[in-house]
Scaffold this active site. Structure first.
Site, short mmCIF file in Angstrom:
data_model
loop_
_atom_site.label_atom_id
_atom_site.label_comp_id
_atom_site.label_asym_id
_atom_site.label_seq_id
_atom_site.Cartn_x
_atom_site.Cartn_y
_atom_site.Cartn_z
N PRO A 1 0.76 -1.14 0.06
CG PRO A 1 -0.08 -0.90 2.30
CD PRO A 1 0.83 -1.91 1.27
CG ASP B 1 -0.78 0.33 -11.84
OD1 ASP B 1 -0.62 0.63 -12.96
OD2 ASP B 1 -1.59 -0.34 -11.33
CE LYS C 1 -4.92 0.13 -15.22
NZ LYS C 1 -4.12 -0.89 -14.28
N GLY D 1 0.12 -1.49 -7.00
CA GLY D 1 -0.22 -0.92 -5.72
C GLY D 1 -0.81 -2.11 -4.97
CB ALA E 1 -5.49 -0.87 0.28
CG MET F 1 -11.03 2.54 -6.15
SD MET F 1 -10.74 1.65 -7.82
CE MET F 1 -11.07 -0.04 -7.29
N GLY G 1 -2.77 5.27 3.21
CA GLY G 1 -2.23 4.61 4.30
C GLY G 1 -0.97 3.99 4.29
C1 SAM Z 1 -7.48 0.23 -8.14
S1 SAM Z 1 -7.61 -0.35 -6.47
C2 SAM Z 1 -6.15 -1.09 -5.96
C3 SAM Z 1 -6.16 -1.73 -4.79
C4 SAM Z 1 -4.84 -2.54 -4.80
N1 SAM Z 1 -4.67 -3.66 -5.77
C5 SAM Z 1 -4.33 -3.18 -3.31
O1 SAM Z 1 -4.88 -4.29 -3.31
O2 SAM Z 1 -4.71 -2.46 -2.31
C6 SAM Z 1 -7.28 1.39 -5.62
C7 SAM Z 1 -7.89 1.64 -4.59
O3 SAM Z 1 -7.27 0.96 -3.30
C8 SAM Z 1 -7.27 1.67 -2.23
N2 SAM Z 1 -5.88 2.12 -1.71
C9 SAM Z 1 -4.86 1.54 -2.36
N3 SAM Z 1 -3.58 1.94 -1.64
C10 SAM Z 1 -4.10 2.70 -0.67
C11 SAM Z 1 -3.65 3.50 0.39
N4 SAM Z 1 -2.19 3.34 0.68
N5 SAM Z 1 -4.35 4.27 1.31
C12 SAM Z 1 -5.83 4.01 1.23
N6 SAM Z 1 -6.40 3.50 0.06
C13 SAM Z 1 -5.47 2.71 -0.64
C14 SAM Z 1 -8.12 3.03 -2.47
O4 SAM Z 1 -9.41 2.87 -2.29
C15 SAM Z 1 -8.07 3.17 -3.98
O5 SAM Z 1 -8.82 3.79 -4.34
#
Ligand code: SAM
Length: 472
Positions: free
Chosen positions: A224, A247, A269, A300, A331, A382, A411
């Protein structure tokens, strides 16, 4: 850096050691190992130094130090037990801009001799610049245990095989890949450990002929945000990559860990704003792999959780490109841990559901009735722009208006920000938040008051070096 680590070639070069005791003997021994032409000057000599002189391995001069002994020397070691003499030698050598080491006196020395792990031709040198010799010794002991004895033999035969590999594999990155694969092959080490050098050479020949000029793709979850949440495997692959397609969610600190010569390509993205479209990304992965490159697709969190990792792999399967998948911390796990919110808890939540607020147009609707059940935690990726719908649906299907809700923004990063409220306040909670935000809904959120531990400012200053942490 107080000292520049260098390895000097001393073969047949005249070096001077002043002093004839145990310490001088140790230094002479090392200089001889490096092939130096050694002269020792002392009033009295250790019997082993006498023997070496009689065997023609060193020259000895009986007498006191005189400056003319420094003529035509490459380096000097002062190993007498007299401080005044050592000082005199150091100052005379300095005047001539000659490298001098005064044993156990870094202040008088223009070079110091590190602790070494000798698996010639592999040599590991460790120095604390005289600041923490015990720590340096502990590190050396660790490395001694870590590096098998046969590693030197492996380096030697690899050296002999190098030209052959260069002739057969013209492409530099393919050649690097060949060596990486070969050194990663446990069988080779086993053969050398047993002293079966001929068989080891045959194995090297075989793998050379089997080498196919095709690259591969590693789909790697980068976690994350906090780089110390990367897996070791992710780090390894990032350091071997020729090309990295990453990404928007991958932090710059993580990108800093990618091999310096690798090409870094942003295919960032954001919901609704695709820098490079998904189908173009899929094609680029295939193209680079077919050029024989080692490709890392860095995403991510975890690639299989709302990361479209599956779609990219399907394309690779179709093109016959080899791939592997390295999971990352998603995340939900990272943010909840760093916000002090256990996603399940025996008293509050017996299950947890991950959903995405961003779905394909005309995509499937969520089962709001099931998601509104009590005793469960709902994690929405998201979800921020869908706050209104989430609130309306959950309230409609009976979730209490006072159900605690957390929004975790960026986070695990140094900029992590956590906002806590209730379901009735959800639409106002996220105002002003920019960047990735995760929504957690459920009674477990109330535990954050008690369990929050992460202080972004301090935590990111902690040592991230697992090796040193283990030593402490
Ligand atoms: C396209 S998704 C990707 C999720 C990613 N594959 C994962 O497993 O965390 C993107 C969403 O993940 C969440 N997200 C990812 N990293 C985050 C972080 N460091 N802090 C908060 N939300 C996060 C948010 O809701 C963001 O809009």
């Amino acid at each position: 850096m107080d000292y520049l680590p260098i390895f000097t070639k001393l073969e047949n070069r005249p070096c001077l050691v002043i002093g004839g005791g145990d310490i001088a003997l140790r230094k002479v021994h090392l200089l001889l190992k490096a092939g130096a032409d050694v002269t020792v000057c002392a009033l009295q000599f250790h019997p082993k130094l006498q023997q070496k002189s009689e065997a023609g391995q060193i020259k000895i001069i009986t007498g006191s130090f005189t400056e003319s002994l420094l003529d035509n020397k490459w380096l000097v070691i002062a190993a007498t037990n007299k401080k005044v003499v050592n000082r005199e030698i150091a100052s005379a050598a300095d005047k001539r801009q000659l490298l001098v080491n005064v044993v156990d006196d870094p202040l008088l020395s223009s070079f110091i001799m590190p602790s070494i792990v000798d698996r010639s031709p592999i040599i590991v040198a460790i120095s604390s610049g005289g600041k923490a010799p015990v720590l340096a010794r502990l590190i050396r002991e660790r490395l001694e245990a870590l590096l098998p004895m046969h590693i030197g033999r492996l380096a030697t035969i690899s050296g002999e095989f190098r030209h052959r590999v260069k002739n057969v594999i013209k492409n530099v990155s393919l050649r690097r890949r060949y060596w990486e694969k070969l050194f990663g092959n446990g069988q080779l080490g086993t053969l050398l450990q047993k002293g079966q050098t001929e068989k080891a050479l045959t194995l090297m020949e075989q793998s050379l002929s089997e080498e196919i000029a095709q690259g591969d793709v590693a789909l790697v979850g980068a976690g994350p945000g906090d780089p110390s949440l990367l897996t070791l495997k992710a780090l390894q692959l990032m350091q071997q990559a020729d090309v990295v397609l990453y990404d928007r969610l991958v932090s710059s600190e993580i990108l800093d860990l990618v091999r310096r010569d690798a090409d870094l390509i942003s295919v960032g993205k954001e919901a609704g704003n695709h820098e490079v479209g998904q189908s173009r990304t899929n094609k680029m992965l295939v193209e680079y792999a077919l050029q024989g490159k080692k490709v890392v697709r860095l995403k991510g969190g975890d690639s299989f959780i709302f990361g479209r990792g599956g779609e990219e792999l399907e394309e690779l399967v179709e093109a016959g490109v080899a791939f592997q998948v390295v999971p990352g911390i998603t995340a939900a796990s990272g943010c909840s841990a760093y916000a002090g919110i256990p996603l399940t808890h025996r008293d509050y939540a017996q299950s947890v559901t991950f959903v995405t607020g961003h779905r394909k147009e005309n995509g499937q609707q969520l089962d709001w009735q099931a998601l509104a059940s009590k005793n469960q935690t709902l994690v929405v990726y998201m979800g921020l722009i869908q706050s209104q719908e989430i609130q309306t649906q959950l309230l409609h299907f009976g979730r209490g208006a006072d159900t605690p809700v957390a929004l975790i923004n960026k986070g695990t990063s140094a900029d992590q920000h956590v906002v806590i409220g209730t379901l009735s306040e959800l639409t106002q909670l996220g105002g002003g938040l920019k960047g990735p935000t995760l929504m957690i809904i459920g009674e477990v959120v109330s535990l954050a008051n008690k369990l929050a531990w992460y202080n972004p400012e301090n935590s990111h200053k902690l040592s991230r070096d697992p090796f040193l942490v283990n030593l402490a």
